[in-house]
Design a protein around this motif. Structure first.
Motif, PDB file in Angstrom:
ATOM      1  N   THR A  47      -7.122   9.983 -11.789  1.00 22.35           N
ATOM      2  CA  THR A  47      -6.018   9.913 -10.844  1.00 22.35           C
ATOM      3  C   THR A  47      -6.595  10.142  -9.455  1.00 22.35           C
ATOM      4  N   VAL A  48      -6.284   9.225  -8.527  1.00 19.25           N
ATOM      5  CA  VAL A  48      -6.789   9.354  -7.156  1.00 19.25           C
ATOM      6  C   VAL A  48      -5.779  10.148  -6.338  1.00 19.25           C
ATOM      7  N   ILE A  49      -6.263  11.239  -5.732  1.00 21.21           N
ATOM      8  CA  ILE A  49      -5.443  12.081  -4.865  1.00 21.21           C
ATOM      9  C   ILE A  49      -5.981  11.929  -3.452  1.00 21.21           C
ATOM     10  N   ALA A  55       0.535   9.568   7.951  1.00 26.07           N
ATOM     11  CA  ALA A  55       0.246   8.450   8.857  1.00 26.07           C
ATOM     12  C   ALA A  55      -1.113   7.818   8.542  1.00 26.07           C
ATOM     13  N   GLU A  56      -2.096   8.642   8.224  1.00 28.78           N
ATOM     14  CA  GLU A  56      -3.422   8.122   7.847  1.00 28.78           C
ATOM     15  C   GLU A  56      -3.339   7.360   6.527  1.00 28.78           C
ATOM     16  N   PHE A  57      -2.577   7.905   5.582  1.00 30.26           N
ATOM     17  CA  PHE A  57      -2.405   7.266   4.277  1.00 30.26           C
ATOM     18  C   PHE A  57      -1.808   5.875   4.445  1.00 30.26           C
ATOM     19  N   GLU A  58      -0.806   5.754   5.309  1.00 31.47           N
ATOM     20  CA  GLU A  58      -0.154   4.459   5.538  1.00 31.47           C
ATOM     21  C   GLU A  58      -1.100   3.448   6.166  1.00 31.47           C
ATOM     22  N   GLN A  59      -2.067   3.916   6.945  1.00 36.80           N
ATOM     23  CA  GLN A  59      -3.018   3.005   7.586  1.00 36.80           C
ATOM     24  C   GLN A  59      -4.009   2.401   6.603  1.00 36.80           C
ATOM     25  N   GLY A  60      -4.176   3.027   5.448  1.00 38.02           N
ATOM     26  CA  GLY A  60      -5.055   2.460   4.434  1.00 38.02           C
ATOM     27  C   GLY A  60      -5.473   3.488   3.408  1.00 38.02           C
ATOM     28  N   HIS A  61      -5.318   3.117   2.125  1.00 38.92           N
ATOM     29  CA  HIS A  61      -5.680   4.004   1.032  1.00 38.92           C
ATOM     30  C   HIS A  61      -6.089   3.176  -0.173  1.00 38.92           C
ATOM     31  N   ILE A  62      -6.606   3.841  -1.182  1.00 36.09           N
ATOM     32  CA  ILE A  62      -6.989   3.202  -2.434  1.00 36.09           C
ATOM     33  C   ILE A  62      -5.717   2.870  -3.211  1.00 36.09           C
ATOM     34  N   GLY A  63      -5.659   1.689  -3.778  1.00 35.67           N
ATOM     35  CA  GLY A  63      -4.503   1.285  -4.565  1.00 35.67           C
ATOM     36  C   GLY A  63      -4.225   2.261  -5.692  1.00 35.67           C
ATOM     37  N   GLY A  64      -2.989   2.686  -5.820  1.00 30.91           N
ATOM     38  CA  GLY A  64      -2.593   3.621  -6.860  1.00 30.91           C
ATOM     39  C   GLY A  64      -2.812   5.080  -6.508  1.00 30.91           C
ATOM     40  N   ALA A  65      -3.365   5.342  -5.324  1.00 32.46           N
ATOM     41  CA  ALA A  65      -3.611   6.725  -4.921  1.00 32.46           C
ATOM     42  C   ALA A  65      -2.293   7.449  -4.682  1.00 32.46           C
ATOM     43  N   ARG A  66      -2.301   8.748  -4.977  1.00 31.23           N
ATOM     44  CA  ARG A  66      -1.139   9.590  -4.705  1.00 31.23           C
ATOM     45  C   ARG A  66      -1.383  10.325  -3.389  1.00 31.23           C
ATOM     46  N   SER A  67      -0.426  10.268  -2.504  1.00 30.69           N
ATOM     47  CA  SER A  67      -0.537  10.958  -1.217  1.00 30.69           C
ATOM     48  C   SER A  67      -0.093  12.406  -1.383  1.00 30.69           C
ATOM     49  N   VAL A  68      -1.067  13.319  -1.241  1.00 27.33           N
ATOM     50  CA  VAL A  68      -0.790  14.751  -1.307  1.00 27.33           C
ATOM     51  C   VAL A  68      -1.557  15.385  -0.141  1.00 27.33           C
ATOM     52  N   PRO A  69      -0.938  15.468   1.045  1.00 25.45           N
ATOM     53  CA  PRO A  69      -1.649  16.028   2.196  1.00 25.45           C
ATOM     54  C   PRO A  69      -2.228  17.414   1.906  1.00 25.45           C
TER      55      PRO A  69
END
Length: 135
Positions: A47-49, A55-69
């Motif tokens: 699982t990618v965390i 705002a950084e997450f919205e600019q680009g992340h790994i597909g399927g990643a969970r955003s947990v600041p």
């Protein structure tokens, strides 16, 4: 010899910093490469965390990643309940991910790995990046 006597404090600082850098690399502080991260996701169902700010997450992340600041990691609801499953932690450059990994290990997660270089390394490896709030 006179130089050593007069500058013993500088030499001590250099030796201590070198030892700390060496300790970090020997403990795997550098993390896994983007290629190893892909293998973990595909073969070990990691699982990618992503601990970046929203705002950084919205600019680009790994597909399927969970955003947990990082700041909300202690009370996060987006973490897996099975603490034996592998977690792959990432951020923009890898620094926050190292801190997050330590926190997750304290919370009982058994297999926590950090992607070396974070999203910067992921992009440099020409791997796909998803934009927007959801992966």
């Amino acid at each position: 010899m006179q130089f050593v006597i007069e500058n013993w404090m500088l030499i001590l600082v250099a030796v201590v910093s070198g030892a700390l850098l060496l300790r970090g690399s020997l403990q795997g502080g550098s993390g896994v490469s983007p290629a190893e991260a892909v293998r973990l996701m595909n073969h070990e169902k990691a699982t990618v965390i992503d601990v970046c700010e929203p705002a950084e997450f919205e600019q680009g992340h790994i597909g399927g990643a969970r955003s947990v600041p990082l700041g909300s990691l202690d009370e996060a609801k987006g973490l897996p309940s099975n603490k034996a499953l592998p977690l792959l932690v990432t951020c923009a450059s890898g620094a926050r991910a190292q801190r997050a990994a330590a926190t997750l290990r304290k919370q009982g997660y058994q297999d926590v790995r950090v992607m070396a270089g974070g999203m910067r390394a992921w992009r440099e490896a020409s791997l796909p990046v998803v934009t927007g709030a959801k992966g």
